[in-house]
Design a protein around this motif. Structure first.
Motif, PDB file in Angstrom:
ATOM      1  N   HIS A 183     -69.609 -71.979 -14.022  1.00 12.17           N
ATOM      2  CA  HIS A 183     -70.057 -71.832 -12.882  1.00 12.17           C
ATOM      3  C   HIS A 183     -68.888 -71.829 -11.661  1.00 12.17           C
ATOM      4  O   HIS A 183     -69.119 -71.647 -10.760  1.00 12.17           O
ATOM      5  CB  HIS A 183     -71.104 -72.827 -12.587  1.00 12.17           C
ATOM      6  CG  HIS A 183     -72.270 -72.853 -13.516  1.00 12.17           C
ATOM      7  ND1 HIS A 183     -73.153 -71.726 -13.568  1.00 12.17           N
ATOM      8  CD2 HIS A 183     -72.752 -73.787 -14.444  1.00 12.17           C
ATOM      9  CE1 HIS A 183     -73.761 -72.033 -14.772  1.00 12.17           C
ATOM     10  NE2 HIS A 183     -73.690 -72.952 -15.093  1.00 12.17           N
ATOM     11  N   ASN A 229     -68.212 -65.785 -15.112  1.00 13.01           N
ATOM     12  CA  ASN A 229     -68.721 -64.574 -14.654  1.00 13.01           C
ATOM     13  C   ASN A 229     -68.736 -63.708 -15.667  1.00 13.01           C
ATOM     14  O   ASN A 229     -69.302 -62.675 -15.929  1.00 13.01           O
ATOM     15  CB  ASN A 229     -68.035 -64.012 -13.508  1.00 13.01           C
ATOM     16  CG  ASN A 229     -68.514 -64.637 -12.040  1.00 13.01           C
ATOM     17  OD1 ASN A 229     -69.749 -65.134 -12.015  1.00 13.01           O
ATOM     18  ND2 ASN A 229     -67.857 -64.209 -10.908  1.00 13.01           N
ATOM     19  N   LEU A 283     -75.382 -60.398 -12.314  1.00 15.64           N
ATOM     20  CA  LEU A 283     -74.307 -60.746 -11.421  1.00 15.64           C
ATOM     21  C   LEU A 283     -74.616 -60.152  -9.932  1.00 15.64           C
ATOM     22  O   LEU A 283     -75.198 -59.364  -9.817  1.00 15.64           O
ATOM     23  CB  LEU A 283     -72.818 -60.861 -11.640  1.00 15.64           C
ATOM     24  CG  LEU A 283     -72.297 -61.464 -12.963  1.00 15.64           C
ATOM     25  CD1 LEU A 283     -71.051 -61.054 -13.214  1.00 15.64           C
ATOM     26  CD2 LEU A 283     -72.557 -62.863 -12.939  1.00 15.64           C
ATOM     27  N   ASP A 335     -69.720 -60.774  -7.119  1.00 21.43           N
ATOM     28  CA  ASP A 335     -69.292 -61.066  -8.238  1.00 21.43           C
ATOM     29  C   ASP A 335     -68.762 -59.875  -9.075  1.00 21.43           C
ATOM     30  O   ASP A 335     -67.958 -59.690  -9.769  1.00 21.43           O
ATOM     31  CB  ASP A 335     -70.431 -61.880  -9.057  1.00 21.43           C
ATOM     32  CG  ASP A 335     -70.233 -63.362  -8.744  1.00 21.43           C
ATOM     33  OD1 ASP A 335     -69.463 -63.842  -8.056  1.00 21.43           O
ATOM     34  OD2 ASP A 335     -71.325 -63.974  -8.894  1.00 21.43           O
ATOM     35  N   ASN A 336     -69.585 -58.972  -8.732  1.00 19.41           N
ATOM     36  CA  ASN A 336     -69.425 -57.513  -9.312  1.00 19.41           C
ATOM     37  C   ASN A 336     -68.145 -56.856  -8.735  1.00 19.41           C
ATOM     38  O   ASN A 336     -67.261 -56.481  -9.505  1.00 19.41           O
ATOM     39  CB  ASN A 336     -70.871 -56.720  -9.178  1.00 19.41           C
ATOM     40  CG  ASN A 336     -71.513 -56.511 -10.482  1.00 19.41           C
ATOM     41  OD1 ASN A 336     -70.885 -56.373 -11.648  1.00 19.41           O
ATOM     42  ND2 ASN A 336     -72.471 -57.119 -10.452  1.00 19.41           N
ATOM     43  N   LEU A 357     -65.364 -58.583 -10.335  1.00 23.58           N
ATOM     44  CA  LEU A 357     -65.279 -58.909 -11.800  1.00 23.58           C
ATOM     45  C   LEU A 357     -64.074 -58.550 -12.315  1.00 23.58           C
ATOM     46  O   LEU A 357     -63.364 -57.483 -12.404  1.00 23.58           O
ATOM     47  CB  LEU A 357     -66.571 -58.013 -12.397  1.00 23.58           C
ATOM     48  CG  LEU A 357     -66.886 -58.334 -13.900  1.00 23.58           C
ATOM     49  CD1 LEU A 357     -67.142 -59.740 -13.737  1.00 23.58           C
ATOM     50  CD2 LEU A 357     -67.923 -57.385 -14.405  1.00 23.58           C
ATOM     51  N   GLU A 381     -61.199 -61.881 -10.087  1.00 28.28           N
ATOM     52  CA  GLU A 381     -61.787 -62.518  -9.142  1.00 28.28           C
ATOM     53  C   GLU A 381     -60.678 -63.370  -7.816  1.00 28.28           C
ATOM     54  O   GLU A 381     -59.465 -63.546  -8.386  1.00 28.28           O
ATOM     55  CB  GLU A 381     -62.340 -63.767  -9.828  1.00 28.28           C
ATOM     56  CG  GLU A 381     -63.791 -63.424 -10.579  1.00 28.28           C
ATOM     57  CD  GLU A 381     -63.562 -62.755 -11.784  1.00 28.28           C
ATOM     58  OE1 GLU A 381     -62.116 -62.481 -12.209  1.00 28.28           O
ATOM     59  OE2 GLU A 381     -64.317 -62.293 -12.568  1.00 28.28           O
ATOM     60  N   TYR A 438     -65.751 -68.307  -4.002  1.00 27.00           N
ATOM     61  CA  TYR A 438     -66.993 -67.335  -3.639  1.00 27.00           C
ATOM     62  C   TYR A 438     -67.213 -67.141  -2.184  1.00 27.00           C
ATOM     63  O   TYR A 438     -67.452 -65.893  -1.871  1.00 27.00           O
ATOM     64  CB  TYR A 438     -68.235 -68.434  -3.777  1.00 27.00           C
ATOM     65  CG  TYR A 438     -68.505 -68.450  -5.426  1.00 27.00           C
ATOM     66  CD1 TYR A 438     -68.736 -67.339  -6.289  1.00 27.00           C
ATOM     67  CD2 TYR A 438     -68.279 -69.830  -6.222  1.00 27.00           C
ATOM     68  CE1 TYR A 438     -69.248 -67.492  -7.405  1.00 27.00           C
ATOM     69  CE2 TYR A 438     -68.689 -69.947  -7.487  1.00 27.00           C
ATOM     70  CZ  TYR A 438     -68.983 -68.674  -8.272  1.00 27.00           C
ATOM     71  OH  TYR A 438     -69.403 -68.912  -9.536  1.00 27.00           O
ATOM     72  N   THR A 488     -78.928 -59.845  -7.229  1.00 24.20           N
ATOM     73  CA  THR A 488     -78.281 -59.659  -8.569  1.00 24.20           C
ATOM     74  C   THR A 488     -78.635 -57.749  -8.660  1.00 24.20           C
ATOM     75  O   THR A 488     -79.547 -57.389  -8.186  1.00 24.20           O
ATOM     76  CB  THR A 488     -78.881 -60.021  -9.759  1.00 24.20           C
ATOM     77  OG1 THR A 488     -80.174 -59.985  -9.636  1.00 24.20           O
ATOM     78  CG2 THR A 488     -78.573 -61.621  -9.704  1.00 24.20           C
TER      79      THR A 488
END
Lengths: 353, 256
Positions: free
Chosen positions: A212, A218, B95, B99-100, B103, B106, B120, B144
């Motif tokens: 997480h 991810n 996700l 996040d995408n 991907l 990150e 994040y 999502t």
């Protein structure tokens, strides 16, 4: 089209509004572990009503926490595989493989216990590597691949055990294990709590971090959602699959070696029940069978729920033969509930200010 | 330095006995928008997969800004600055938008090998900026992907290419599954890229769209290039003739 709160309108204080919304109750209900937590509470309530507070006393807690810890160490990597869209049932053979390896090397051949532990873990790495490589190269469904390695490893463990020791059960006396290994892997804390509980908690913390809070998590979710897309996005899907299989097989071997050191002996046949128990714990924990959805904490809740049902029956006046019925019904209820929660999550739309 | 962004020489891909791509020589110049057209199975997507490192070519050379490149995987291609919108979008359904977008690369708050921690907040802020830049409208970036319409998904996939400073954008049928309004939005993004002088390879079956958006049309047929046409010097009918095999340009006679 529905409303489009323009993320492109510069004057809108979007970033702040976006982060705050993560704290609303609706957002919490869509977390994968929401259903699992409710299930856990329901089960505790059930046994409080029918069995009294006995299973919440230290001795009672130890009984289900021991079951949960042994199962939980295997359930998390199995759950991660499921999130990634794969399955590993060969763990059922890897648990006895781990305990027999350490018992034969340290108990039967009188070698160092540490050599036995290293060999058991190495065996886990090898079998996990075989599983992952077979799945990667052949793209045969992982259920079939690991069904194959499950039986193959059962045969190897039985065959080699009889070949080396002439029996299917090998003793590992405490003096062979030594006080250090006994302390680390096979002691009872406070007389009833298996030390593996500490390992379970530590490993859970590690998993939560990786799944997480680090990029790896991810990637696993992306893989489970759509493997091809994840690959196109540049995720090293094959390497990740390999790592996850190595993790699950090695975890199973670890649980096996802990049990051998704890109980001072190892049997060829132990471990098959872990296959289904792990899957139940994972599914009750809110992991989607088709992959892409779930959480480590959810799996921990699922594991605890399973363990409490498994042991709680002894604290009630029910005949313990009924416990499988409860587990079966619980599984179905959990799956249906998880579906409901998922639907709620999908249709949930955060209220705008 | 020459103004060639991407050049392939004798690019070839065989799947066993199937010759999906055969000796393709292709050139893309700075700021140029080129469409690749052709029937199903003509080798368009295969061509893209060789360039972006999703597959390893059988033979041939790829030069990116004059430098020969050998991408081991899509991530390497992206790091070199080739952004691709795949037909399948390459989005992770479970996700959220941020996040995408990130991907596979990150943003990290703490870079410490295996103990790296995701940033994040930084990713979310960069996402909002990217969406602004492309003019993509997404109601809530915490959603999502599975909760979005096809058009919104497409926009996320395209916004991903804009988030990172790309040196070449490739879009494989970006509007094939979209409605009228969503198609218009995607086309606007492409026009934006053109104004910013960013080179683009567009794979599309939509003749109107191609004539609206690009400078040059390259036609593929059975794994070979059979025509290379400036937009002003051709029309839809002629392109169709090349696609179906009724015509072949003399310099590509071996594709006939």
């Amino acid at each position: 089209m529905t409303d489009r709160t323009a993320a492109s309108v510069p004057s809108h204080p979007m970033p702040r509004a976006q982060t705050r919304q993560g704290l609303s109750p609706g957002a919490h209900l869509r977390r994968p572990e929401a259903g699992a937590l409710l299930g856990l509470l329901a089960v505790i309530l059930f046994f409080l009503i029918f069995g009294g507070t006995g299973f919440l006393q230290p001795a009672g807690v130890a009984s289900w926490l021991n079951v949960a810890a042994n199962l939980g160490i295997v359930a998390i990597p199995v759950g991660l595989l499921m999130i990634a869209g794969e399955l590993d049932i060969s763990i059922g053979a890897m648990i006895p493989a781990g305990s027999m390896t350490v018992a034969i090397i340290a108990g039967h051949w009188d070698q160092s216990i540490w050599l036995g532990i290293a060999a058991a873990l190495a065996l886990g790495v090898v079998v996990g590597w075989i599983n992952g490589t077979l799945v990667n190269v052949t793209r045969v469904p992982s259920l079939i691949v690991t069904l194959g390695t499950l039986f193959a490893m059962q045969g190897v463990v039985l065959g080699l055990s009889v070949l080396f020791t002439g029996t299917v059960s090998v003793a590992l006396p405490p003096e062979e294990a030594g006080p250090m290994a006994k302390f680390l892997f096979g002691q009872f804390i406070g007389g009833t709590f298996q030390v593996i509980i500490v390992w379970w908690i530590a490993l859970t913390v590690l998993y939560v971090f990786y799944v997480h809070f680090s990029p790896l998590g991810n990637w696993i979710f992306a893989m489970g959602g759509d493997r091809e897309s994840a690959r196109n996005a540049g995720i090293p899907t094959q390497r990740l699959t390999l790592i996850l299989y190595i993790l699950s097989a090695t975890s199973a071997a670890f649980v096996g070696l802990c049990q051998a050191i704890l109980f001072n002996s190892a049997q060829v046949s132990a471990g098959m029940s872990y296959i289904f128990n792990a899957i139940i714990a994972v599914v009750v924990g809110g992991v989607l069978l088709t992959g892409g959805f779930g959480s480590v904490i959810g799996i921990v809740f699922g594991t605890l729920t399973f363990a409490i049902v498994n042991q709680g029956i002894y604290f009630t006046s029910f005949d313990r033969n009924w416990s499988s019925l409860i587990i079966g019904v619980m599984l179905l209820v959990a799956v249906l509930m998880n579906n409901t929660f998922r639907r709620m999550a999908l249709s949930y739309s955060p209220r705008k200010k | 330095m020459s103004d060639i962004v991407l050049e392939t020489r004798d690019l070839t891909k065989h799947y066993g006995g199937v010759h999906a791509l055969e000796g393709v020589n292709f050139i893309l110049r700075k700021g140029e928008h080129v469409a690749i057209m052709g029937d199903n199975g003509a080798g368009k997507s295969t061509f893209v997969r060789q360039i972006t490192g999703v597959e390893q070519r059988t033979r041939g050379e790829i030069l990116f800004y004059g430098r020969p490149v050998n991408f081991a995987g899509p991530l390497e291609a992206r790091e070199a600055g080739i952004e691709t919108v795949f037909q399948t979008l390459a989005l992770a359904d479970h996700l959220d938008v941020a996040d995408n977008l990130f991907l596979g690369r990150e943003k990290l708050r703490l870079r410490l090998g295996p103990f790296s921690i995701l940033d994040y907040k930084g990713m979310r802020e960069a996402t909002l900026k990217a969406l602004q830049k492309t003019g993509v409208k997404i109601p809530n970036i915490h959603n999502t992907i599975e909760r979005m319409s096809g058009g919104q998904r497409q926009c996320v996939a395209i916004a991903r290419t804009a988030t990172f400073h790309s040196r070449l954008t490739i879009m494989d049928e970006p509007t094939a599954a979209l409605g009228v309004q969503e198609t218009a939005q995607v086309e606007n993004i492409i026009r934006n890229l053109k104004e910013q002088g960013e080179p683009l390879i567009l794979i599309s079956h939509n003749m109107r769209q191609v004539f609206d958006l690009v400078d040059r049309i390259v036609v593929f047929r059975r794994g070979r290039i059979c025509a290379n046409l400036r937009k002003e010097e051709t029309d839809g009918q002629e392109v169709v003739a090349y696609i179906t095999g009724a015509k072949t340009q003399p310099e590509y006679a071996d594709a006939a």
